[in-house]
Enzyme design. Sequence first.
Site, short mmCIF file in Angstrom:
data_model
loop_
_atom_site.label_atom_id
_atom_site.label_comp_id
_atom_site.label_asym_id
_atom_site.label_seq_id
_atom_site.Cartn_x
_atom_site.Cartn_y
_atom_site.Cartn_z
N PRO A 2 -7.49 -6.49 12.11
CA PRO A 2 -6.20 -7.37 12.05
C PRO A 2 -5.68 -7.99 10.52
O PRO A 2 -6.66 -8.29 9.90
CB PRO A 2 -6.62 -8.57 13.02
N GLU A 3 -4.53 -8.04 9.96
CA GLU A 3 -3.86 -8.53 9.04
C GLU A 3 -3.43 -9.91 9.26
O GLU A 3 -3.04 -10.25 10.43
CB GLU A 3 -3.04 -7.30 8.44
N LYS A 61 -6.08 -13.61 6.38
CA LYS A 61 -6.80 -13.10 7.75
C LYS A 61 -7.77 -13.78 8.44
O LYS A 61 -8.13 -13.62 9.30
CB LYS A 61 -7.30 -11.71 7.29
N ARG A 322 -9.51 5.69 2.95
CA ARG A 322 -8.34 5.55 4.14
C ARG A 322 -7.40 6.24 3.64
O ARG A 322 -7.63 7.63 3.43
CB ARG A 322 -7.97 4.03 3.93
#
Length: 336
Positions: A2-3, A61, A322
């Site tokens: 989650p950002e 965050k 990524r």
Amino acid sequence: MPELPEVEVVRAGLAPVVAGSVVTGVTVLDERSLKRHRGPSVDFVDRLVGGTLDSAVRRGKFLWFPFEPAERHDHPLALVAHLGMSGQVLLRSSDHPADRLMRIRLDVDSPGLGPVRLAFVDQRIFGSMALDETVPTPDGRAAGYAGAHLLGSPEAAAEGEARAAVAAAPSASAPVAPAWALRVPQQVAHIARDPLDPAFDESAVVTRLLARRTGVKRALLDQGLLSGVGNIYADESLWAARVHPEQPTEALSRTRARLLLSEVRAVLLKALGEGGTSFDAQYVNVNGQSGYFSHSLAAYGQQGRPCPRCGTAIVREAFMNRSSHLCPRCQRVRTA
């Protein structure tokens, strides 16, 4: 993980429930979720029960709840909730069946709602909860965002105007900020302020950004430079600003760096307005509802689809284990 938008959605949902609530019970179902707590689970439980949660605060965050224990403690405390890759904090009725993969359960008596349950659910167990001592903010300003409403909403804008009016009022009539607002948990103190923080110093961040010798996306993901931006929103912001992820920071102009930060803010606010980005059931608000910003993505996860701006196919490139998603026509590396 989650950002900022996803964590802010959670914080905004919890804030009106937890403020002033008394912890009536704590159950640790998986001690792995206490890996950042200094002490055994019995210490975590004993110190929480009977204490009061003052608010819900977020920086980047990171989410925490300023906490007043039932028994005196030498240093102010906060309950820190780190969501990790898949953590959730869900609001439940006190008699709700146990959520699958619930790791920690907090039962509280909320001033507005009465008995309520906070279920910390975490599939991959990278997240955690911990009681942590807090320290004063170096600049004497609020440690994070603690408004009652979602950032970017009309209600939050009204709150901001009210705070500005208070700040401009004579000191004799201005209310004093609660002590907890000016303190940050030790576990969060090294995290920079995020671009939506009222105390975010854009000029200082731009100067530090241009002094780096790295690719601009790496800089955006550095939580010590600015917090709250992860892979999704970095790709979206870079696309909006027409900046290549591998653009050398030292080759950015100050004007372009400011434009990039402006696009970061715009993307984060748009995502907030749409409840964050949900690709699966791991990204939900406190009521278990998904956000829908995934439908507005221009670059992230859009490889092979036409760029919304020029029609060129979006590409995916390897980036730090990524991926980066970009338009090869709109986002070119500039040497000056």
